[in-house]
Scaffold this active site. Structure first.
Site, mmCIF file in Angstrom:
data_model
loop_
_atom_site.group_PDB
_atom_site.id
_atom_site.type_symbol
_atom_site.label_atom_id
_atom_site.label_comp_id
_atom_site.label_asym_id
_atom_site.label_seq_id
_atom_site.Cartn_x
_atom_site.Cartn_y
_atom_site.Cartn_z
ATOM 1 N N HIS A 149 -10.304 -5.598 -2.145
ATOM 2 C CA HIS A 149 -8.966 -5.713 -1.549
ATOM 3 C C HIS A 149 -9.068 -5.913 -0.058
ATOM 4 O O HIS A 149 -9.982 -5.405 0.598
ATOM 5 C CB HIS A 149 -8.102 -4.491 -1.868
ATOM 6 C CG HIS A 149 -8.721 -3.184 -1.505
ATOM 7 N ND1 HIS A 149 -9.683 -2.575 -2.287
ATOM 8 C CD2 HIS A 149 -8.529 -2.359 -0.451
ATOM 9 C CE1 HIS A 149 -10.045 -1.429 -1.720
ATOM 10 N NE2 HIS A 149 -9.369 -1.284 -0.597
ATOM 11 N N GLU B 267 -12.749 3.023 -0.960
ATOM 12 C CA GLU B 267 -12.332 4.119 -1.846
ATOM 13 C C GLU B 267 -11.922 3.623 -3.225
ATOM 14 O O GLU B 267 -12.111 4.318 -4.218
ATOM 15 C CB GLU B 267 -11.188 4.902 -1.203
ATOM 16 C CG GLU B 267 -11.662 5.678 0.018
ATOM 17 C CD GLU B 267 -10.557 6.436 0.719
ATOM 18 O OE1 GLU B 267 -9.388 6.327 0.313
ATOM 19 O OE2 GLU B 267 -10.894 7.121 1.693
ATOM 20 N N VAL B 268 -11.319 2.436 -3.268
ATOM 21 C CA VAL B 268 -10.937 1.850 -4.556
ATOM 22 C C VAL B 268 -11.864 0.653 -4.800
ATOM 23 O O VAL B 268 -11.918 -0.271 -3.969
ATOM 24 C CB VAL B 268 -9.461 1.392 -4.556
ATOM 25 C CG1 VAL B 268 -9.119 0.711 -5.874
ATOM 26 C CG2 VAL B 268 -8.527 2.582 -4.323
ATOM 27 N N ASP C 286 0.859 -1.196 0.000
ATOM 28 C CA ASP C 286 0.000 0.000 0.000
ATOM 29 C C ASP C 286 0.893 1.242 0.000
ATOM 30 O O ASP C 286 1.840 1.320 0.778
ATOM 31 C CB ASP C 286 -0.915 -0.029 1.240
ATOM 32 C CG ASP C 286 -2.052 0.969 1.142
ATOM 33 O OD1 ASP C 286 -1.782 2.170 0.931
ATOM 34 O OD2 ASP C 286 -3.212 0.555 1.284
ATOM 35 N N ILE C 287 0.591 2.192 -0.899
ATOM 36 C CA ILE C 287 1.461 3.388 -0.976
ATOM 37 C C ILE C 287 1.131 4.424 0.093
ATOM 38 O O ILE C 287 1.846 5.421 0.214
ATOM 39 C CB ILE C 287 1.424 4.098 -2.358
ATOM 40 C CG1 ILE C 287 0.008 4.317 -2.841
ATOM 41 C CG2 ILE C 287 2.279 3.404 -3.376
ATOM 42 C CD1 ILE C 287 -0.059 5.313 -3.982
ATOM 43 N N HIS D 208 -6.729 -5.360 3.353
ATOM 44 C CA HIS D 208 -5.539 -4.751 3.939
ATOM 45 C C HIS D 208 -4.956 -5.744 4.955
ATOM 46 O O HIS D 208 -5.697 -6.291 5.784
ATOM 47 C CB HIS D 208 -5.898 -3.482 4.709
ATOM 48 C CG HIS D 208 -6.516 -2.395 3.875
ATOM 49 N ND1 HIS D 208 -5.814 -1.307 3.444
ATOM 50 C CD2 HIS D 208 -7.779 -2.229 3.412
ATOM 51 C CE1 HIS D 208 -6.614 -0.503 2.749
ATOM 52 N NE2 HIS D 208 -7.820 -1.046 2.715
HETATM 53 P P1 AMP Z 1 -9.961 1.543 0.721
HETATM 54 O O1 AMP Z 1 -10.702 1.404 -0.585
HETATM 55 O O2 AMP Z 1 -10.630 2.513 1.656
HETATM 56 O O3 AMP Z 1 -9.699 0.222 1.376
HETATM 57 O O4 AMP Z 1 -8.569 2.227 0.443
HETATM 58 C C1 AMP Z 1 -7.799 1.970 -0.697
HETATM 59 C C2 AMP Z 1 -6.365 1.713 -0.321
HETATM 60 O O5 AMP Z 1 -5.618 1.658 -1.527
HETATM 61 C C3 AMP Z 1 -5.701 2.812 0.548
HETATM 62 O O6 AMP Z 1 -5.078 2.181 1.670
HETATM 63 C C4 AMP Z 1 -4.673 3.440 -0.377
HETATM 64 O O7 AMP Z 1 -3.533 3.862 0.301
HETATM 65 C C5 AMP Z 1 -4.382 2.305 -1.339
HETATM 66 N N1 AMP Z 1 -3.910 2.734 -2.652
HETATM 67 C C6 AMP Z 1 -4.487 3.642 -3.474
HETATM 68 N N2 AMP Z 1 -3.789 3.755 -4.625
HETATM 69 C C7 AMP Z 1 -2.758 2.879 -4.531
HETATM 70 C C8 AMP Z 1 -1.681 2.525 -5.405
HETATM 71 N N3 AMP Z 1 -1.522 3.091 -6.605
HETATM 72 N N4 AMP Z 1 -0.799 1.586 -4.982
HETATM 73 C C9 AMP Z 1 -0.937 1.012 -3.770
HETATM 74 N N5 AMP Z 1 -1.942 1.308 -2.905
HETATM 75 C C10 AMP Z 1 -2.839 2.227 -3.271
#
Ligand code: AMP
Length: 139
Positions: A102, A97-98, A33-34, A104
């Site tokens: 996924h 958010e994405v 995770d970035i 964590h």
């Molecule tokens: P969530 O959808 O709330 O679980 O959060 C999305 C996660 O994706 C967050 O922890 C971000 O830091 C992570 N994230 C977003 N863009 C990237 C990326 N390009 N590479 C790695 N992690 C990412």
């Protein structure tokens, strides 16, 4: 809600944007995770096009969960962690958010809180160093 191919994890899977990959097989992809909530924060995603836990097929979810368990075990060892937090969010209202499923995998340390969300890693080379610590255990 439908899966949208333009999400950032779909782009990572297609190799359109870079990531610090830790592991992949036919069904699962694991990367750093970035915006880590704690050093060694990993993301485990299916290769299948699933928006979140609500639309993934059971067999595909099982493969992801197997990998989550494996990564949790390896992260304990690789980062000398005291515990692991697993997080997984579904839809806007669930904190997602994405919109590609996924999990964590977040190493935790006694007495240390998670860092606040949304803080970009300061030095990308740190992600490589952390990924290497997992990769070496996979060999
Ligand atoms: P969530 O959808 O709330 O679980 O959060 C999305 C996660 O994706 C967050 O922890 C971000 O830091 C992570 N994230 C977003 N863009 C990237 C990326 N390009 N590479 C790695 N992690 C990412």
């Amino acid at each position: 809600m439908r899966y949208d191919d333009s999400n950032i994890f779909a782009k990572i899977l297609r190799g359109e944007i870079p990531s610090e990959k830790v592991f992949e097989d036919n069904q699962v992809f694991v990367f750093m995770d970035i915006m880590p909530r704690s050093p060694g924060h990993l993301l485990v995603i299916p290769k299948a096009k699933a928006r979140n836990i609500l639309d993934i097929r059971k067999e595909e979810l099982h493969a992801v969960i197997d990998s989550v368990k494996k990564m949790a075990e390896l992260a304990m060892q690789a980062f000398n962690a005291d515990g692991i937090t697993i997080q997984q969010f579904n839809e806007d209202s669930g904190g997602q958010e994405v919109f590609h499923l996924h999990f964590h995998v977040i190493p935790r340390y006694s007495g240390e809180r998670m860092q606040s969300p949304g803080q970009m890693v300061k030095d990308m080379s740190n992600l490589k160093i952390q990924a290497d610590k997992i990769r070496v255990l996979l060999n």
